[in-house]
Design a protein around this motif. Structure first.
Motif, mmCIF file in Angstrom:
data_model
loop_
_atom_site.group_PDB
_atom_site.id
_atom_site.type_symbol
_atom_site.label_atom_id
_atom_site.label_comp_id
_atom_site.label_asym_id
_atom_site.label_seq_id
_atom_site.Cartn_x
_atom_site.Cartn_y
_atom_site.Cartn_z
ATOM 1 N N GLY A 167 37.943 42.567 -7.013
ATOM 2 C CA GLY A 167 37.359 41.535 -6.400
ATOM 3 C C GLY A 167 37.361 40.590 -7.782
ATOM 4 N N LYS A 171 39.811 37.707 -9.023
ATOM 5 C CA LYS A 171 39.617 36.341 -9.684
ATOM 6 C C LYS A 171 39.989 36.050 -11.238
ATOM 7 C CE LYS A 171 35.137 33.759 -10.662
ATOM 8 N NZ LYS A 171 35.001 34.397 -12.276
ATOM 9 N N LYS A 172 39.791 36.678 -12.040
ATOM 10 C CA LYS A 172 40.188 36.341 -13.163
ATOM 11 C C LYS A 172 41.319 36.652 -13.407
ATOM 12 C CE LYS A 172 39.314 36.522 -17.580
ATOM 13 N NZ LYS A 172 38.549 35.192 -18.059
ATOM 14 N N GLU A 175 43.034 32.726 -12.755
ATOM 15 C CA GLU A 175 42.387 32.412 -13.693
ATOM 16 C C GLU A 175 43.463 32.128 -14.555
ATOM 17 O OE1 GLU A 175 38.224 33.602 -14.842
ATOM 18 O OE2 GLU A 175 37.630 33.222 -12.347
ATOM 19 N N ALA A 216 40.494 35.540 -1.758
ATOM 20 C CA ALA A 216 41.690 34.898 -2.975
ATOM 21 C C ALA A 216 42.243 33.987 -2.570
ATOM 22 C CB ALA A 216 42.658 36.047 -2.803
ATOM 23 N N TYR A 219 39.700 31.336 -2.973
ATOM 24 C CA TYR A 219 39.376 30.942 -4.412
ATOM 25 C C TYR A 219 40.405 30.153 -5.572
ATOM 26 C CZ TYR A 219 37.486 31.415 -8.844
ATOM 27 O OH TYR A 219 37.403 31.090 -10.434
#
Ligand code: XUL
Ligand code: CO
Length: 439
Positions: A167, A171-172, A175, A216, A219
């Protein structure tokens, strides 16, 4: 900045009679086909993992590839040199897009914090190369399969700590993909599957996969990433059974977990054939269900049962693929990503150019043939006529949902002998061949 391919200049279109291996025979980027240029139709992308990081290892032997950037460098220095080589390669080839996994562009550090730091440095570096060259990111993704921590999978691991790590990694990666203006984000279920049911709880693993994808989606919304989410189906390899088996399986999964609105699919030719389908079948099923998002352009070997990821040179297959893509109204914001590697014995740097040129030409030719087939309505007229019984009388009532089984019985009892018409498969195959040979 040093030059990595000094023996290659910008690849030009020289036309079908050219004997120069480093030239396009069919791909003429500015040539207009219908209402778009070839470049706009095809949206080619180079994949970072095979082309820049692939060394040519196989289970029986060591790396073979001669790569001008493969000097004895510290990991971060190597990552930078590789990125420079990548942008020189794309510029000389005239390809507008690239795709990468987080771990392709930057090495892992001692822990996630260090790894993310490496990634940030490389993202800044690549961003400046993108600005300088005008090259864009088709899609980003996270490598959730290579490191030993993913031995039991990532989102479908039996270990919650791995779920957490995966996860954090996604997330990274989201980004980073946003930072580089990525137009899509891909989920290929690297090790999301099982080896034996004797130790596996499929129910929990699939529920967790859905939870992971929902996180995902949430986010991406939170950070304002508006790229298209794509799932890339594959039936097996590395696991014996991959959960994202094929387009139909993924459609059922998305519907079950209310994820349908957020995902389209990235169809890979060799994954289709591993699933026992043709490339065209998977593109077609995705298209008619409104989820044809992007393509991993490659091909398998008919005699081998694994993912050989060869460059797509089969014109019959590229023609039918482009036929589906044109019927889809194009592939944007997706594209044709060469998820393909040169053979282990094609180890010279020029082979990288030749392989991409061969693939680009095969798709350019496929585009022209498919466009003409569609323009002449060759298959359309045949199919329209084949189903004409559903446009009038009883057939129309069936389509409109106006009949009961009693009505059908009443009709059938009065019906005379049923007459079917030939499907004319061989005729259609003959015509498709004629178009391939003549366009
Ligand atoms: C593996 C494969 C991947 C995805 C990206 O078979 O196709 O390279 O395309 O993770
Ligand atoms: Co792929």
């Amino acid at each position: 900045m040093s030059e990595f391919f000094p023996e290659v200049t910008k690849i030009k279109y020289e036309g079908k009679d050219s004997k120069n291996p480093l030239s396009f025979k069919y791909y003429n980027p500015d040539e207009v086909v219908g209402n778009k240029t070839m470049k706009e139709h095809l949206r080619f992308a180079v994949c970072y993992w095979h082309t820049l990081t692939g060394g040519g290892t196989d289970p029986f032997g060591a790396a073979t590839m001669i790569r001008p950037w493969k000097a004895d460098l510290a990991p971060m220095d190597l990552a930078k040199v590789r990125a420079e080589a990548c942008f020189e390669f794309l510029t000389k080839l005239g390809v507008q897009y690239f795709c990468f996994h987080d771990r392709d562009i930057a090495p892992e550090g001692d822990n996630l914090f260090e790894t993310n730091k490496n990634l940030d440095i490389m993202v800044d570096f690549i961003k400046s190369l993108m600005k300088k060259t005008g090259i864009e990111l088709l899609w980003g993704t996270a490598n959730l399969f290579n490191h030993p921590r993913f031995v039991h999978g990532a989102a479908t691991s039996c270990n919650a700590e791995v779920f957490a790590y995966a996860g954090a990694q996604v997330k990274k990666a989201l980004e980073v993909t946003k930072e580089l203006g990525g137009q899509n984000y891909v989920f290929w279920g690297g090790r999301e599957g099982y080896e034996t049911l004797l130790n596996t709880d499929i129910g929990l693993e699939l529920d967790n996969l859905a939870r992971f994808l929902q996180l995902a989606v949430d986010y991406a919304k939170e950070i304002g990433f508006r790229g298209q989410f794509l799932i890339e189906p594959k039936p097996m390899e590395p696991t014996k059974h991959q959960y994202d088996f094929d387009v139909a399986t993924v459609l059922g999964f998305l519907a079950k977990y209310n994820l349908t609105p957020y995902f389209k699919m990235n169809i890979e030719a060799n994954h289709a054939t591993l699933a026992g389908h043709t490339f065209q079948h998977e593109l077609h099923v995705a298209r008619v269900n409104g989820v044809l998002g992007s393509v991993d352009a490659n091909q398998g070997d008919e005699l081998l049962g694994w993912d050989t990821d060869q460059f797509p040179t089969n014109i019959y297959s590229t023609t039918l693929a482009m036929y589906e893509i044109l019927k889809n109204g194009g592939i944007a914001p997706g594209g044709l990503n060469f998820d393909a590697k040169v053979r282990r014995a094609s180890f010279e740097p020029s082979d990288l150019f030749i392989a991409h040129i061969a693939g680009m030409d095969a798709f350019a030719k496929g585009l022209k043939v498919a466009y003409k087939l569609l323009e002449d309505r060759v298959l359309e007229n045949f199919i329209e006529e084949r189903y004409s019984s559903f446009r009038e009388g009883l057939g129309k009532q069936i389509v409109e949902g106006k009949v009961t089984l009693q009505d059908l019985e009443e009709y059938a009892l009065k019906q005379g002998p049923i007459r079917n018409k030939s499907g004319r498969q061989e005729l259609l195959e003959m015509i498709v061949n004629q178009y391939i040979l003549e366009v």
